[in-house]
Every structure is written in C-alpha cells, then in structure tokens.
Scaffold this motif. Structure first.
Motif, PDB file in Angstrom:
ATOM      1  N   PHE A 176      70.095  65.996  54.897  1.00  0.00           N
ATOM      2  CA  PHE A 176      70.749  66.555  54.722  1.00  0.00           C
ATOM      3  C   PHE A 176      71.788  66.633  56.589  1.00  0.00           C
ATOM      4  N   THR A 178      76.889  67.288  57.376  1.00  0.00           N
ATOM      5  CA  THR A 178      78.149  67.322  56.551  1.00  0.00           C
ATOM      6  C   THR A 178      78.415  66.945  57.769  1.00  0.00           C
ATOM      7  N   PHE A 250      80.471  65.269  44.824  1.00  0.00           N
ATOM      8  CA  PHE A 250      78.068  65.701  45.784  1.00  0.00           C
ATOM      9  C   PHE A 250      76.988  65.109  44.714  1.00  0.00           C
ATOM     10  N   TYR A 254      72.375  66.331  48.351  1.00  0.00           N
ATOM     11  CA  TYR A 254      73.007  67.669  48.783  1.00  0.00           C
ATOM     12  C   TYR A 254      73.183  69.642  48.275  1.00  0.00           C
TER      13      TYR A 254
END
Length: 392
Positions: A176, A178, A250, A254
């Motif tokens: 995970f 961003t 997505f 996620y």
C-alpha cells in the motif's frame, strides 16, 4: 526572458525544475525554494548549480514568503507546494505584485473539502494589482480542463456530458502506498463523491458508483466516481453542459487497505490524545507510508487520463474521447520521477511558459479552460505528454 520562483521540491517540483531547465529560452533565471533545503540541494546537484538557485522558505508564513519574493524579484511564482498553502502564497504574490500559478485548488487542513471560492475571491484584488493567477495547471485539474476547451472549440457546438477518466495502472511493488501526498490522496478518496447534473450537485457515498472502462494501452479497469475540483469551474465555462462526472481507477488491494485504515480511525484529520501527546492520525499515517517522491525507481506501467465528451455538432450527435498515455519508466528516465508527478509537473511548466510568453496573460484569477486551448495542446505534444483523439 523570465525570472521564476518555484516553491515545492517534492516529486512534482522535481519535474517542474527539470522541464523549466529544458526550456531555458523562456525561463532565464530559476529559483527553487522549499521548507526542506536538502531537497532543493539534491535537485540543484542534478540539474547543475549554474542552472538554478535555491532557498529555504516556510510556505505557511506570509511575511517569510514576501521577503523571499522581494529578494529574488521573480516575474512569477509557481506554487508546487501543498494545496493547504495556496492562500498564503497567493497573498504573498498579491502583496509583491507577482504572477501566480498552482496545480490544485485550496484545501483547508482541518476540513476534507476543497473548492475554488476562496481563491476566486482574489480576482478583483489581482486585477487591481495588475497581476494574474492561473489556477489548477496540473493534469486533473489542468490538462483535463484544456481538453474540454479544445473539444468545445473544435468538435462541438454544444457539449451535454463530460466524463473525466483517470487511470493509473502503475505498480510500485508496495502492499500500500499513494502516488502523491498521502494526506491529500487519502482525504480525496475517502470523501463522499459528487457530480453535477441538470444544474445541481448530487452527492454519493464514497466508491458508491463504479463503471468499467477500457483504457487504451492499458485495458479494462474498475473506475469509481469521485468529486474533483475541475468540475467546479467547468460547469461555469462549458456551454450547454448538463452532466459532468469524474472517475478514477483503484485496485481491490488499495480499496481494502484504505477501508481498513478508515475503520480503525487512521484517516482522521482531527487531533487525538496519544500517550499524553496530541497527534493527527492522518499525519501519523503519512510518516509510515513510502514517500511518493521515492516511488519513481520502482514503478512500472502506465497512466491514461482523458475525457469523454458527448454533444452536438451541425445538428448531429457526437462522442469524442481525448486522452494521454504516460509511461512510469520513461518519465523516471527523463526526470527521476514517476508518471503521476510527471503528468502534473509538465503542465505546470507549460502554463508558466504560456504566461511568460504573453500567450496566456490576463489580469485577475483564471481557470485553465478560459484560455485558447490550442497553444497548450501544442506544447503538450512538444513537452512529453502527447495526446490522442478518438470518435466513439
């Protein structure tokens, strides 16, 4: 020609610096400033000490910003810092009579909401000062706004529907992470969705509306409806518009991670008590996640961002799909940044270039779609973000 000050030395700032140095015929003098001077020093070593100057500044501190601007005397400031700092940098530019550009609209640090209202409120003061602010010169917002203006100019008499489609099919190898600032990214994704239809905003639950879109060079991906800031200005400036929506892709991993973090309170933006200290859960989570600027060397795959517009031309219905495909590995080779940073940083440079050349230059506060799209579209092809048009 131009003396510019770039504020922000993260992943997007890295791209902006590299692209401005590549366009030295316009950007004669470049200064990069950040709260973290070491980031500026790293970029200065990369592009050459003779190509940029560096400085340290707290972008939340208006007097400090004003002092820096007065010492450098730039023609314009490129705000590549956080959206939280839009208003302080705009105010500093107003006080010093310097042009302004940013890549995303203002967001209050204590409220997961973003809108142009407070930035648009600068319009008359910027006009009186004889300077210009260009808002949202990234990709979305930014290029997507210009795509809308371009198809309005060349393909339609009226546009009835627009869907903005943002796909990042990159793989960075982490369970995970961003692709841009974690606080901004997670607040955006976990907020309620919103779209505009028949003159009103309709609110949805987060990830409530999903569609599957076949993205060229990538394939079919689940795409979820979010609220995104460019819609707020496009509903004001696109003729005949009846509906506009924004979708982003997505993966299941996620979404599972994000939901789990939300369920245990890690996406909270209010202070909580922890062992006698006050902490903000989202800010703590940010310290645990990989720095988006570090993802470049390990990210593979492509992005595809574009718009689908439906409307009328010469009495006939039309549907136009216009998009860009960007490769993470190729952008890293050029700038040391992955494609999410590249697709934001290149348009920021282009917006500044058009302003400094006088091609896009008007007093006051402006959004991207209010200008002639053709020069910007030409620059996209020249600067590494080629676009494609299909009639569906």
């Amino acid at each position: 020609m131009a003396n510019i000050l770039i504020i922000g030395a993260g992943g997007v700032g890295r791209v902006v610096v590299h692209k401005c140095v590549q366009n030295r015929e316009v950007f004669e003098k470049i200064t990069l400033a950040s709260r973290t001077l070491s980031r500026c020093e790293t970029l200065q070593r990369e592009v050459g000490v003779d190509n940029i100057d560096i400085a340290q500044v707290d972008a939340d501190n208006i007097p400090e910003l004003v002092a820096l601007i007065q010492s450098i005397k730039p023609d314009m400031v490129l705000n590549i810092a956080l959206p939280y700092q839009d208003l302080t940098i705009m105010q500093a530019c107003l006080e010093t009579g310097v042009h302004y550009l940013d890549t995303a609209n203002y967001e209050h640090p204590d409220s997961a909401k973003f809108e142009y209202k407070e930035q648009w409120a600068f319009n008359n003061r910027y006009k009186d000062a004889g300077v210009m602010a260009l808002l949202g010169s990234g990709f979305d917002p930014g290029v997507t706004n210009v795509f809308c203006a371009y198809v309005q100019k060349h393909y339609f008499d009226e546009i009835f529907e627009i869907d903005i489609l943002d796909c990042n099919a990159g793989d960075h190898g982490y369970p995970f992470a961003t692709n841009f600032n974690p606080e901004i990214n997670l607040r955006e994704v976990s907020s309620k969705g919103r779209y505009w239809e028949n003159g009103e905003w309709i609110e949805t639950e987060p990830m409530e509306i999903k569609m599957v879109w076949d993205y060229p060079q990538i394939g079919k991906k689940d795409s979820y409806l979010l609220y995104h800031e460019e819609m707020e200005s496009l509903v004001k400036h696109i003729k005949g518009l009846k509906r506009i929506r924004f979708f982003m892709t997505f993966g299941e991993s996620y979404l599972t991670h994000m939901k789990s973090l939300e369920n245990v309170g890690m996406l909270g933006i209010k202070e909580v008590e922890h062992q006698g200290m006050k902490i903000v859960p989202m800010e703590f989570l940010k310290t645990l996640l990989p720095d988006p600027a570090s993802l470049g060397p390990r990210t593979t795959g492509k992005t595809n961002i574009g718009i689908v517009a439906k409307g009328m031309k010469d009495g006939k219905q039309k549907c136009i799909y216009i998009y860009n495909v960007c490769d993470h590995e190729e952008t890293f080779k050029e700038t040391g940044a992955q494609a999410v940073s590249y697709t934001t940083g290149v348009p920021a440079m282009i917006g500044a270039k058009l302003m400094m050349q006088g091609i896009w230059m008007q007093k006051g506060v402006w959004n991207m779609e209010q200008f002639d799209p053709d020069p910007f579209m030409e620059e996209l092809n020249n600067q590494g973000l080629p676009w494609f048009v299909e009639e569906l």
